[in-house]
Design an enzyme around this catalytic site. Sequence first.
Site, PDB file in Angstrom:
ATOM      1  N   ARG A  97       0.833  -1.201   0.000  1.00  0.00           N
ATOM      2  CA  ARG A  97       0.000   0.000   0.000  1.00  0.00           C
ATOM      3  C   ARG A  97       0.865   1.247   0.000  1.00  0.00           C
ATOM      4  NH1 ARG A  97      -4.896   0.987   4.284  1.00  0.00           N
ATOM      5  NH2 ARG A  97      -3.232   1.332   5.795  1.00  0.00           N
TER       6      ARG A  97
ATOM      7  N   SER B 176      -5.010  -2.949  -2.133  1.00  0.00           N
ATOM      8  CA  SER B 176      -3.762  -2.713  -1.415  1.00  0.00           C
ATOM      9  C   SER B 176      -3.870  -3.018   0.080  1.00  0.00           C
ATOM     10  CB  SER B 176      -3.291  -1.271  -1.621  1.00  0.00           C
ATOM     11  OG  SER B 176      -4.288  -0.365  -1.224  1.00  0.00           O
TER      12      SER B 176
ATOM     13  N   GLY C 292       3.115   5.563  -5.476  1.00  0.00           N
ATOM     14  CA  GLY C 292       3.341   4.160  -5.813  1.00  0.00           C
ATOM     15  C   GLY C 292       2.284   3.613  -6.755  1.00  0.00           C
ATOM     16  N   GLY C 293       1.009   3.859  -6.442  1.00  0.00           N
ATOM     17  CA  GLY C 293      -0.074   3.384  -7.299  1.00  0.00           C
ATOM     18  C   GLY C 293      -0.171   4.199  -8.577  1.00  0.00           C
TER      19      GLY C 293
ATOM     20  N   ASN D 211      -5.755   1.949 -13.373  1.00  0.00           N
ATOM     21  CA  ASN D 211      -5.792   2.749 -12.145  1.00  0.00           C
ATOM     22  C   ASN D 211      -7.222   3.094 -11.720  1.00  0.00           C
ATOM     23  OD1 ASN D 211      -3.328   2.906 -10.958  1.00  0.00           O
ATOM     24  ND2 ASN D 211      -2.737   4.882 -11.856  1.00  0.00           N
ATOM     25  N   TYR D 212      -8.202   2.803 -12.583  1.00  0.00           N
ATOM     26  CA  TYR D 212      -9.608   2.893 -12.172  1.00  0.00           C
ATOM     27  C   TYR D 212     -10.105   1.458 -11.996  1.00  0.00           C
ATOM     28  CZ  TYR D 212      -9.625   7.883 -13.499  1.00  0.00           C
ATOM     29  OH  TYR D 212      -9.372   9.237 -13.586  1.00  0.00           O
TER      30      TYR D 212
HETATM   31  C1  LIG Z   1     -10.283  10.255  -5.220  1.00  0.00           C
HETATM   32  C2  LIG Z   1      -9.434   9.674  -6.309  1.00  0.00           C
HETATM   33  C3  LIG Z   1      -8.982  10.505  -7.325  1.00  0.00           C
HETATM   34  C4  LIG Z   1      -8.182   9.987  -8.348  1.00  0.00           C
HETATM   35  N1  LIG Z   1      -7.742  10.818  -9.337  1.00  0.00           N
HETATM   36  C5  LIG Z   1      -6.955  10.326 -10.313  1.00  0.00           C
HETATM   37  C6  LIG Z   1      -6.464  11.165 -11.344  1.00  0.00           C
HETATM   38  O1  LIG Z   1      -6.740  12.361 -11.380  1.00  0.00           O
HETATM   39  N2  LIG Z   1      -5.667  10.624 -12.299  1.00  0.00           N
HETATM   40  C7  LIG Z   1      -5.321   9.299 -12.282  1.00  0.00           C
HETATM   41  O2  LIG Z   1      -4.592   8.863 -13.162  1.00  0.00           O
HETATM   42  N3  LIG Z   1      -5.779   8.485 -11.317  1.00  0.00           N
HETATM   43  C8  LIG Z   1      -6.577   8.972 -10.344  1.00  0.00           C
HETATM   44  N4  LIG Z   1      -7.040   8.123  -9.367  1.00  0.00           N
HETATM   45  C9  LIG Z   1      -6.683   6.702  -9.420  1.00  0.00           C
HETATM   46  C10 LIG Z   1      -5.327   6.466  -8.794  1.00  0.00           C
HETATM   47  O3  LIG Z   1      -4.309   6.823  -9.703  1.00  0.00           O
HETATM   48  C11 LIG Z   1      -5.165   4.983  -8.462  1.00  0.00           C
HETATM   49  O4  LIG Z   1      -6.173   4.579  -7.578  1.00  0.00           O
HETATM   50  C12 LIG Z   1      -3.781   4.698  -7.864  1.00  0.00           C
HETATM   51  O5  LIG Z   1      -3.469   3.332  -8.055  1.00  0.00           O
HETATM   52  C13 LIG Z   1      -3.747   5.039  -6.404  1.00  0.00           C
HETATM   53  O6  LIG Z   1      -2.457   4.916  -5.890  1.00  0.00           O
HETATM   54  P1  LIG Z   1      -2.261   4.738  -4.304  1.00  0.00           P
HETATM   55  O7  LIG Z   1      -0.827   4.543  -4.080  1.00  0.00           O
HETATM   56  O8  LIG Z   1      -2.967   5.834  -3.603  1.00  0.00           O
HETATM   57  O9  LIG Z   1      -3.114   3.430  -4.075  1.00  0.00           O
HETATM   58  P2  LIG Z   1      -2.844   2.024  -3.361  1.00  0.00           P
HETATM   59  O10 LIG Z   1      -4.213   1.527  -3.033  1.00  0.00           O
HETATM   60  O11 LIG Z   1      -1.865   2.144  -2.266  1.00  0.00           O
HETATM   61  O12 LIG Z   1      -2.216   1.154  -4.530  1.00  0.00           O
HETATM   62  C14 LIG Z   1      -2.866   0.892  -5.755  1.00  0.00           C
HETATM   63  C15 LIG Z   1      -2.321  -0.399  -6.375  1.00  0.00           C
HETATM   64  O13 LIG Z   1      -0.925  -0.271  -6.614  1.00  0.00           O
HETATM   65  C16 LIG Z   1      -0.182  -1.214  -5.826  1.00  0.00           C
HETATM   66  N5  LIG Z   1       0.957  -0.499  -5.252  1.00  0.00           N
HETATM   67  C17 LIG Z   1       0.900   0.656  -4.564  1.00  0.00           C
HETATM   68  N6  LIG Z   1       2.130   1.048  -4.204  1.00  0.00           N
HETATM   69  C18 LIG Z   1       2.986   0.121  -4.677  1.00  0.00           C
HETATM   70  C19 LIG Z   1       4.404  -0.020  -4.610  1.00  0.00           C
HETATM   71  N7  LIG Z   1       5.140   0.880  -3.986  1.00  0.00           N
HETATM   72  N8  LIG Z   1       4.968  -1.089  -5.180  1.00  0.00           N
HETATM   73  C20 LIG Z   1       4.203  -2.013  -5.830  1.00  0.00           C
HETATM   74  N9  LIG Z   1       2.855  -1.919  -5.924  1.00  0.00           N
HETATM   75  C21 LIG Z   1       2.243  -0.876  -5.351  1.00  0.00           C
HETATM   76  C22 LIG Z   1      -1.149  -1.662  -4.751  1.00  0.00           C
HETATM   77  O14 LIG Z   1      -0.821  -2.942  -4.245  1.00  0.00           O
HETATM   78  C23 LIG Z   1      -2.466  -1.615  -5.475  1.00  0.00           C
HETATM   79  O15 LIG Z   1      -2.624  -2.763  -6.272  1.00  0.00           O
HETATM   80  C24 LIG Z   1      -7.843   8.621  -8.339  1.00  0.00           C
HETATM   81  C25 LIG Z   1      -8.296   7.805  -7.303  1.00  0.00           C
HETATM   82  C26 LIG Z   1      -9.091   8.314  -6.300  1.00  0.00           C
HETATM   83  C27 LIG Z   1      -9.587   7.412  -5.203  1.00  0.00           C
END
Ligand SMILES: Cc1cc2nc3c(=O)[nH]c(=O)nc-3n(C[C@H](O)[C@H](O)[C@H](O)COP(=O)(O)OP(=O)(O)OC[C@H]3O[C@@H](n4cnc5c(N)ncnc54)[C@H](O)[C@@H]3O)c2cc1C
Length: 532
Positions: free
Chosen positions: A106, A116, A178-179, A470-471
């Site tokens: 995460r 995550s 990361g995500g 990512n969605y």
């Molecule tokens: C409110 C909201 C607004 C958003 N707006 C946008 C936007 O404007 N543009 C856009 O492109 N996307 C947007 N997103 C989508 C966002 O890019 C993805 O949900 C992204 O994967 C989130 O990253 P995170 O690290 O917060 O999530 P996490 O839930 O921590 O991770 C997402 C996925 O990636 C994996 N992961 C995370 N970190 C690592 C790491 N360090 N190494 C290996 N795997 C890892 C996790 O296991 C999981 O499968 C939005 C999402 C939300 C909820």
Amino acid sequence: MMPLSSFFSVVVIALVSSFTSSAVKTDENFVQCLYSYSNNSSSISKVVYIKTNSSYSSILKFSIQNLRFASNSTPKPFAIITPKEVCHIQAAIICSQHHGLQIRIRSAGHDFEGLSYVSKVPFVVVDLINFREIEIDVKKGSAWIQSGANIGELYYMISEKSKTLGFPAGFCPTVGIGGLLSGGGYGFMLRKYGLSADNVIDAHIIDVKGRLFDREAMGEDLFWAIRGGGGASFGVILAWKIKLVPVPPTVTVFRVSKTLEQNATKIVHKWQLVASKLDENIGLGILLHRVNSSKKDESTIEALFQSTFFGGIDQLIHLMQENFPELDLKREDCIEMAWIESVLYFLGFSSREALLNRSQPITDSFKAKSDFVMNPIPEFGLEGLWHMFYEDGAEGALMELFPFGGIMDKIPDSETPFPHRSGNLYIIRYSVPWLQEGYEIAQKHMSWIRRLYSYMEPFVSKSPRAAYVNYRDLDIGINNKGYTSYKKASIWGFKYFKNNFNRLAYVKTKVDPLNFFRNEQSIPSLLSKGRN
Ligand SMILES: Cc1cc2nc3c(=O)[nH]c(=O)nc-3n(C[C@H](O)[C@H](O)[C@H](O)COP(=O)(O)OP(=O)(O)OC[C@H]3O[C@@H](n4cnc5c(N)ncnc54)[C@H](O)[C@@H]3O)c2cc1C
Ligand SMILES: *[C@@H]1O[C@H](CO)[C@@H](O)[C@H](O)[C@H]1NC(C)=O
Ligand SMILES: *[C@@H]1O[C@H](CO)[C@@H](O)[C@H](O)[C@H]1NC(C)=O
Ligand SMILES: *[C@@H]1O[C@H](CO)[C@@H](O)[C@H](O)[C@H]1NC(C)=O
Ligand SMILES: *[C@@H]1O[C@H](CO)[C@@H](O)[C@H](O)[C@H]1NC(C)=O
Ligand SMILES: *[C@@H]1O[C@H](CO)[C@@H](O)[C@H](O)[C@H]1NC(C)=O
Ligand SMILES: *[C@@H]1O[C@H](CO)[C@@H](O)[C@H](O)[C@H]1NC(C)=O
């Protein structure tokens, strides 16, 4: 050398402990393993939380961004590790394998399906909240950023150092690096500078054997895969080196609302024809939702046009009059400001410091989905869509449309795992939130968004109906539980990655053949190719 007698007793202890299968025992053994594998056990003990630790729940909840996955019935991890050092992560990877636990990684927890931090099999969470350093090198126009940092922190740090550098990332400041980077990432600068992942130039990853690699050591295949293929299938990505991009000292923003009474249908229709063909200095998105109308007790559909333009007001007015006069953009709708202020403007923030605020409590559950549109939706199609927003279950629903074109038409589909480049007019994000807990409420909204998705089928990309990883959307297919077959994974895999899916599976086979890093939508190893 170890005397034979003590070697023997070690074997006996190992056998005895492997026969005790209660959950408590697994916890203890796993934690013992962490202590023995890491260099400094007193330091790792400060970053391991099991259910009996009083802060276990608050650590778990802190980065949950969707209350759909925060209920008592959501499966919880055996342990959460919030590593501060590389060796903590190495210990977590090795010990999880020894104890048959899955790892969920995460960064900031925005995964739409909670992957995550939720799993249906016994698991631990490696939460990178303590890995969030950001180092900006203004002279070289680059930065190293650790995965647990978020977009808001990155934007803030860049603005501390420079008024003419930026980064093409998302709209929401709490999204994790990361995500974001491992799944693609886009925002207002998409048409000019491409995806966030297109601007990554190096990375650090820890693989299934606990080895730490940079770009050179991991090789170009793996480096390709983690820039859009989703990180969770390949290892724990610690940090990324990104290329910062030039931004002008002033940009122009506007936000213009059109309701159905103001000819929104015609204007949205026209937008589809022009938005992806405009100068790449403009990103003009639309937010669609139902709002109260000026007439009492009635509601309407609002199309909110939002844009950041890399240039001044005069140029922008000229550009819009020439290409999109239907929007009727007026000077007084436009504001010139610095790029970082434009970020704050759309977030409604009054100061840059708000970008650093990680404690913005989440109050809703949501379900979201995505589509890509390649041909303009006819007006009757839009009208049918408006009707959907009046149905039971649609309360609070949003559709966000963002145009492609510009540099996206010039980057080949195979350059990174993200294959949705030329030919796409725009991407859609659908989402529906709800506030109360409970199965029926959730079902009402989930079935509404699924109906919306089937309504849209004739109007969007086909064969496959594409989606943005990512969605994340588990409705489009999931892996078998326990092992991941290539065949099963192909169902969702080609939607997210088209033909890049095969190369991702090839890379996966090379770096994690036995499929330790897995989840409901992880890339399968080709060793599973004969399976169903
Ligand atoms: C409110 C909201 C607004 C958003 N707006 C946008 C936007 O404007 N543009 C856009 O492109 N996307 C947007 N997103 C989508 C966002 O890019 C993805 O949900 C992204 O994967 C989130 O990253 P995170 O690290 O917060 O999530 P996490 O839930 O921590 O991770 C997402 C996925 O990636 C994996 N992961 C995370 N970190 C690592 C790491 N360090 N190494 C290996 N795997 C890892 C996790 O296991 C999981 O499968 C939005 C999402 C939300 C909820
Ligand atoms: C243990 O830590 C020390 C100092 O932090 C370091 O120099 C050494 O390489 C580490 N050893 C292992 C096996 O990780
Ligand atoms: C082990 O970690 C503790 C706490 O972080 C620290 O005080 C101590 O100096 C470390 N010991 C070694 C040998 O690195
Ligand atoms: C959690 O509890 C264990 C056992 O009581 C303890 O050793 C560990 O230090 C605690 N973790 C944290 C982060 O305080
Ligand atoms: C809507 O469009 C019609 C013609 O297509 C035009 O006559 C009318 O003035 C427009 N309404 C608004 C509010 O712009
Ligand atoms: C819209 O109207 C309803 C009642 O008609 C009211 O409860 C609600 O608060 C209004 N919403 C907004 C955003 O004004
Ligand atoms: C962070 O945001 C929350 C919610 O908006 C607010 O209550 C809190 O005061 C903010 N914290 C800081 C340090 O600004």
